[in-house]
Enzyme design. Structure first.
Site, PDB file in Angstrom:
ATOM      1  N   HIS A  41       0.847  -1.198   0.000  1.00  0.00           N
ATOM      2  CA  HIS A  41       0.000   0.000   0.000  1.00  0.00           C
ATOM      3  C   HIS A  41       0.886   1.253   0.000  1.00  0.00           C
ATOM      4  CE1 HIS A  41      -3.467   2.550   1.222  1.00  0.00           C
ATOM      5  NE2 HIS A  41      -2.530   3.220   1.854  1.00  0.00           N
ATOM      6  N   GLU A  42       1.886   1.270   0.867  1.00  0.00           N
ATOM      7  CA  GLU A  42       2.748   2.452   0.971  1.00  0.00           C
ATOM      8  C   GLU A  42       3.578   2.656  -0.296  1.00  0.00           C
ATOM      9  OE1 GLU A  42       2.421   4.721   3.237  1.00  0.00           O
ATOM     10  OE2 GLU A  42       0.854   3.491   4.107  1.00  0.00           O
ATOM     11  N   GLU A  51      -5.932   7.117  -1.523  1.00  0.00           N
ATOM     12  CA  GLU A  51      -5.990   5.924  -0.665  1.00  0.00           C
ATOM     13  C   GLU A  51      -6.599   4.737  -1.400  1.00  0.00           C
ATOM     14  OE1 GLU A  51      -4.429   5.411   1.877  1.00  0.00           O
ATOM     15  OE2 GLU A  51      -3.847   7.456   2.305  1.00  0.00           O
ATOM     16  N   HIS A  99       1.650   4.339  -3.068  1.00  0.00           N
ATOM     17  CA  HIS A  99       1.588   5.811  -3.030  1.00  0.00           C
ATOM     18  C   HIS A  99       2.791   6.382  -3.789  1.00  0.00           C
ATOM     19  CE1 HIS A  99      -1.825   6.592  -0.447  1.00  0.00           C
ATOM     20  NE2 HIS A  99      -1.337   5.924   0.577  1.00  0.00           N
TER      21      HIS A  99
HETATM   22 ZN   LIG Z   1      -2.280   5.277   2.352  1.00  0.00          ZN
END
Ligand SMILES: [Zn+2]
Length: 277
Positions: free
Chosen positions: A146-147, A209, A150
């Site tokens: 997830h990170e 997100e 980004h």
């Molecule tokens: Zn996030």
């Protein structure tokens, strides 16, 4: 880009519209997987350099974990996800972007901080407080993917670009970028400077997100981790809420709505997972 902006200013001293158009034309790039167009006004190499400096400051101020097994786990999972990211970038015609990432994975000794982040350019920190929730490699892969998403979706650049645009307007922005590079570092510090020192970054938007969840599932699947693990991980994170919410939850939308979206995206991610096996 700076040359083109200069040219634009000369061409249209009296035509802000043309300048605005040029600025957008040269700075919109699409995001891997979702193919959404984002506004990227700051050169990625410039952001990466600022990121490396800030990351090194964080490492100097932090106590790094000396637990070899845990540190190895963070690096093992991180390297597989980084490799999957580069594969995704290459396969989607973004191979030239790979030079903007100098991957680094560190585990910060801080049992009270339930968090992890990836700065632009691939600089990643995981806090030991996250590990009881991630439990194993697969769980850690959910958060790290997830990170990293980004970062490869360049959400930092987009956020900085939006901040710059809001502060200066399109014409002022073109002038500022071509004449005073310090402006971009001010915006970078607003987005990342104070946050990393206290263990959190400014929240991303809901669009970012949702996008990081979606790309993250595909990254973990490509790296050989079962994307179904994402549901269990976010449920464990959610259960940890309550009196003292994990930092991760305070900068992210409610897990319930995310879990619903993730469930719908798992079949797509499973194609990548099965293709590896
Ligand atoms: Zn996030």
């Amino acid at each position: 880009m700076k040359t083109i902006s200069h040219l634009a200013i000369k061409l249209c001293g009296h035509s802000a519209v043309l300048l605005l158009l040029l600025t957008f034309l040269i700075s919109c790039a699409s995001v891997p997987v979702t193919e959404r167009k984002g506004l990227h006004l700051v050169p990625d190499s410039e952001i990466a350099t600022m990121s490396y400096d800030e990351y090194n400051k964080v490492l100097k101020k932090s106590k790094l974990s000396t637990d070899t097994a845990k540190v190895n786990m963070v690096r093992r999972v991180g390297q597989r996800i980084a490799a999957a990211s580069e594969e995704l970038l290459r396969e989607s015609g973004r191979g030239a972007d790979i030079t903007n990432y100098k991957w680094e994975f560190n585990l910060i000794e801080d049992d009270k901080t339930v968090n992890a982040w990836c700065m632009p350019g691939g600089k990643i920190a995981v806090y030991t407080g996250l590990l009881p929730i991630t439990q194993d490699d697969n769980g850690l892969a959910v958060v790290m993917s997830h990170e990293v998403s980004h970062a490869i979706a360049k959400h930092g650049n987009e956020r900085m670009s939006q901040g710059l645009l809001a502060q200066l307007g399109a014409v002022g922005l073109s002038l500022a970028l071509s004449t005073s590079p310090g402006v971009t570092s001010d915006i970078f510090m607003q987005a990342y400077g104070a946050g990393t020192q206290v263990g959190f970054l400014l929240p991303y938007s809901r669009i970012h997100e949702a996008e990081a969840d979606h790309i993250g599932l595909i990254l973990m699947a490509k790296a050989g981790y079962d994307p179904h693990g994402a549901i269990a991980l976010w449920q464990r994170m959610s259960a940890k809420g309550g009196s003292r919410s994990p930092e991760f939850l305070s900068t992210h939308p409610a897990p319930e709505s995310r879990i619903r979206n993730i469930e719908a995206e798992i079949p797509e991610a499973m194609k990548y997972y099965k293709a590896r096996r």
